[in-house]
Design an enzyme around this catalytic site. Structure first.
Site, PDB file in Angstrom:
ATOM      1  N   SER A 195       0.840  -1.201   0.000  1.00 57.22           N
ATOM      2  CA  SER A 195       0.000   0.000   0.000  1.00 57.22           C
ATOM      3  C   SER A 195       0.867   1.239   0.000  1.00 57.22           C
ATOM      4  CB  SER A 195      -0.903   0.017   1.235  1.00 57.22           C
ATOM      5  OG  SER A 195      -1.558   1.271   1.379  1.00 57.22           O
ATOM      6  N   TYR A 233      -2.071  -0.216  10.451  1.00 50.34           N
ATOM      7  CA  TYR A 233      -2.162  -0.712   9.070  1.00 50.34           C
ATOM      8  C   TYR A 233      -0.946  -0.267   8.258  1.00 50.34           C
ATOM      9  CZ  TYR A 233      -4.112  -1.324   4.341  1.00 50.34           C
ATOM     10  OH  TYR A 233      -4.325  -1.678   3.023  1.00 50.34           O
TER      11      TYR A 233
END
Length: 266
Positions: free
Chosen positions: A157, A170
């Site tokens: 990501s 995250y």
């Protein structure tokens, strides 16, 4: 979700890049995982996916979409946080398809929190166990069955490169995935197993807007140069590229960012 994430990629033409291959995709029931499963099948692969029990209806839809491409589909219920499940998922795939050529580590969990003090021990543990422990557990289970020419593709990501103030845990796991990718690639290069990572920006999947207020969801992805989030079908071809020896036989240890026109990352 309204509108529903797009995963069918109607303009994508398969070229048998994965003919005769078998792929195992974690978190393949929806979002990026589903789109990858469909394109892998379109490229000639039989596909197994893992999913959580509560996502059974989504998994069935993915199974039907794979089979509509003319290839076999296998859906496996379980949680990648459990190393024994990861072993069982690989075993089940081998029992049904007899070999394994491509592993896609994709299953993920995220939850926004405005302040670090709001992140509970349970949330922190679940995020790390799903997003990085699960990648390792599944990789360790699959490696004895991969051979020269096989590929591992991880889902990273942009948050792992730039950070995200409301996704502390995250983002940390995605940064770990990027480092895991590069380290594993170095470790496996002499075995002829390639390891790469796709690191998107905002993607219209159930994961990303799930815990956001409606007003924020409406603006999701609007800060990219393209003024919108990606659709899963726009991300999936990058996974085909990394899985295919025809396309990326000389590529390993890469983290490919797909950012909707943004040209700086980290």
């Amino acid at each position: 979700m309204t509108p529903r994430p797009r995963y069918q990629a109607p303009f994508y033409q398969g070229a048998n890049k994965l003919a005769g291959k078998v792929a195992l995709i974690t978190g393949g029931d929806s979002g990026i995982g589903r789109a990858v499963a469909v394109l892998f099948a379109r490229e000639g692969a039989d596909v197994a996916i893992t999913y959580l029990r509560e996502e059974a209806s989504d998994a069935q839809e993915t199974k039907s979409a794979i089979e509509a491409e003319g290839h076999r589909a296998l859906i496996i219920t379980g949680d990648v946080r459990d190393p024994d499940f990861c072993k069982e998922a690989v075993k089940t795939t081998l029992n049904d398809f007899e070999h394994l050529d491509v592993l896609v580590n994709n299953a993920a969990f995220q939850q926004h929190q405005k302040d670090p003090e709001e992140i509970s021990d349970e949330q922190w543990d679940r995020t790390f166990k799903t997003n990085i422990y699960g990648y390792f557990y599944m990789t360790r289970a699959a490696l004895p069955h991969l051979k020269k020419g096989s590929a591992i593709v991880n889902t990273g990501s942009i948050t792992g490169l730039e950070g995200s103030k409301e996704l502390l845990d995250y983002s940390a796991t995605k940064g770990a995935i990027h480092a895991f990718t590069k380290s594993l690639a170095q470790n496996l290069v002499e075995r002829g197993i390639r390891v790469n990572c796709v690191a998107p920006g905002p993607v219209w999947t159930p994961l990303n807007p799930a815990d956001k207020p409606v007003k924020e969801v409406a603006r999701f992805g609007a800060d990219t140069p393209m003024r919108r989030p990606a659709q899963p079908e726009e991300i999936a071809p990058a996974f085909v590229y990394f899985a295919s020896e025809a396309d990326s036989s000389y590529v390993t240890g890469e983290v490919l960012t797909l950012l909707g026109g943004e040209t700086t990352a980290g």
